[in-house]
Scaffold this active site. Structure first.
Site, mmCIF file in Angstrom:
data_model
loop_
_atom_site.group_PDB
_atom_site.id
_atom_site.type_symbol
_atom_site.label_atom_id
_atom_site.label_comp_id
_atom_site.label_asym_id
_atom_site.label_seq_id
_atom_site.Cartn_x
_atom_site.Cartn_y
_atom_site.Cartn_z
ATOM 1 N N PHE A 1 76.882 42.429 39.366
ATOM 2 C CA PHE A 1 75.634 41.765 39.737
ATOM 3 C C PHE A 1 75.524 40.477 38.933
ATOM 4 C CE2 PHE A 1 71.204 40.591 39.379
ATOM 5 C CZ PHE A 1 70.805 40.640 40.705
ATOM 6 N N LYS B 1 67.826 36.634 30.351
ATOM 7 C CA LYS B 1 67.029 37.815 29.974
ATOM 8 C C LYS B 1 66.487 37.738 28.540
ATOM 9 C CE LYS B 1 68.121 40.995 33.643
ATOM 10 N NZ LYS B 1 69.238 40.726 34.525
ATOM 11 N N ASP C 1 79.720 37.438 31.881
ATOM 12 C CA ASP C 1 78.288 37.434 32.139
ATOM 13 C C ASP C 1 77.635 38.381 31.140
ATOM 14 O OD1 ASP C 1 75.704 37.761 33.004
ATOM 15 O OD2 ASP C 1 76.204 37.989 35.136
HETATM 16 C C1 PLP Z 1 69.638 39.878 35.708
HETATM 17 C C2 PLP Z 1 71.048 39.468 35.790
HETATM 18 C C3 PLP Z 1 71.419 38.258 36.393
HETATM 19 C C4 PLP Z 1 70.425 37.353 37.077
HETATM 20 O O1 PLP Z 1 69.459 36.856 36.203
HETATM 21 P P1 PLP Z 1 68.100 36.248 36.785
HETATM 22 O O2 PLP Z 1 67.409 35.701 35.571
HETATM 23 O O3 PLP Z 1 67.366 37.373 37.445
HETATM 24 O O4 PLP Z 1 68.453 35.191 37.751
HETATM 25 C C5 PLP Z 1 72.756 37.903 36.357
HETATM 26 N N1 PLP Z 1 73.663 38.681 35.775
HETATM 27 C C6 PLP Z 1 73.348 39.852 35.197
HETATM 28 C C7 PLP Z 1 74.409 40.672 34.541
HETATM 29 C C8 PLP Z 1 72.028 40.298 35.195
HETATM 30 O O5 PLP Z 1 71.716 41.478 34.655
#
Ligand code: PLP
Length: 399
Positions: free
Chosen positions: A138, A252, A223
């Site tokens: 994700f 986050k 990520d």
């Molecule tokens: C939440 C998340 C995203 C996206 O972040 P947003 O601030 O919601 O755009 C991307 N990668 C990972 C691993 C995430 O948990």
């Protein structure tokens, strides 16, 4: 307006893109949230791994209030002190010397993908490069991030997305090798998959990806939007593995509720982007960058990562016990304070989670059959015990 009237009014105009719980959150304190009717909730979700230091934190609130009275926004045509300082601190912590601030996680991924493509373009002048991403990953909801998100039903209605993306199996190096071509310019993955079901990378896999990237001159993009910023007991989850990415994304918990993300890169990689290549209006503005600095200050004020390692191990043990006690639970996996409790595929998990939330405990799901625990990093063992007590109460009766 009572809660129901408020929800009806809001539902009249908000786009129906979320299945929200019928709760209006009003305020929070420490690891507890309170709804508009005054009911309290022990929070093991932290606003999806965002609120690392808990609600109503005097230090964070104080820093933000002071900055609001000073300067909130300037545009990136000018320097601002908080962003410059936060960049230096993140570079120091990660060894990735260049930082670009964004407003969100998905925007950090967009930047990372653009950087990888530009870097490859400068190397050979061609513009048909490919990126390998992982199944069940994700990376966000914008078109670029969605293109590397490994859940087909998230992507399908929005095709055509960006081209040149191939998907491999996470924790399966052969499957990554099978997707490699002459055109591969980057491999993107979460160090710990979050949304997809809380899967930490196997050490051999992550090291293998690093080695492949080194051998082939491919960029490794990690990520760390969910698993970074202390969540796993190290500042960045890759620090458990003895590998370093070429590009990393954060968001986050970086702003603990203020919208700020970042992509960071090694000097030589970052040099591919020059003025005019990339930008954002509000990214890294003085207020959101102040939040990032306050968060980094808090990491310096006590041994937060040591605390996460300790309470995370305790949480993992208590979840293992539950997995042993209840047949509908098949296992536990995770790293630090990013843990997943895995349920049988046929178990009605959404109903259980509704009951858990009604019982005053906030948890989220991941990957369909997993309860995800991403509490504030300041959680204590007694909160873990209280969480287990509430969860057990909910598991005792059939859903
Ligand atoms: C939440 C998340 C995203 C996206 O972040 P947003 O601030 O919601 O755009 C991307 N990668 C990972 C691993 C995430 O948990």
């Amino acid at each position: 307006m009572n809660t129901q009237e408020f929800i009806t009014a809001a539902d009249g105009h908000l786009m129906h893109t979320y299945n929200r719980y019928h709760i209006v959150m009003d305020h929070g304190d420490g690891v507890t949230l309170y709804d508009a009717d005054g009911k309290s909730y022990l929070d093991f979700g932290a606003g999806i791994a965002v609120f690392a230091f808990g609600y109503n934190h005097p230090y964070l609130n104080g820093a933000l209030k002071a900055q609001i009275d000073k300067l909130v926004h300037t545009s990136n045509y000018f320097y601002n002190e908080p962003a410059g300082r936060a960049a230096g601190r993140l570079a120091e912590l990660s060894g990735l010397s260049r930082v670009f601030f964004t407003n969100s996680g998905t925007e950090a991924i967009e930047g990372a993908l653009k950087l990888a493509r530009k870097y490859a373009y400068l190397k050979d002048g061609s513009n048909d490069h490919e990126i390998i991403a992982m199944n069940h990953s994700f990376h966000g909801r914008s078109m670029g991030s969605l293109s590397v998100t490994g859940t087909k039903h998230y992507r399908d209605p929005f095709e055509p997305l960006i081209g040149g993306i191939r998907f491999a199996e996470y924790n399966n190096l052969d499957s990554v090798k099978a997707e490699l071509t002459e055109k591969t310019c980057a491999i993107i993955l979460e160090t710990v998959q979050g949304e997809g079901g809380v899967y930490p990378a196997d050490p051999e896999f992550l090291k293998g990806v690093r080695q492949l990237c080194d051998e082939r001159g491919i960029l490794m993009i990690l990520d760390e939007i969910q698993c970074g910023m202390g969540r796993t007991g190290k500042m960045f989850a890759w620090q458990h593995y003895g590998v370093q990415p070429d590009i990393m994304t954060l968001a986050k918990a970086l702003g603990c509720g203020l919208p700020i993300g970042a992509f960071l890169a090694k000097e030589e990689v970052a040099a591919a982007l020059v003025p005019g290549d990339h930008g954002t209006t509000c990214g890294g503005n003085p207020l959101s960058a102040t939040a990032a600095n306050a968060v980094l200050d808090l990491f310096g004020q006590s041994d937060v990562t040591g605390h996460v390692a300790e309470v995370g191990a305790y949480l993992a043990d208590r979840l293992e016990e539950l997995a042993g006690e209840y047949d509908m639970i098949t296992g536990r996996r995770g790293l630090g304070l990013m843990q997943g409790l895995v349920f049988r595929e046929d178990y009605p998990l959404a109903k259980l989670v509704q009951r858990v939330i009604d019982s005053g405990l906030i948890v989220f799901t991941a990957g369909g059959n997993v309860i995800r625990f991403v509490p504030p990093l300041i959680i204590e063992k007694e909160h873990v015990d209280e969480m287990i007590r509430i969860l057990k109460g909910c598991l005792e009766n059939p859903v």
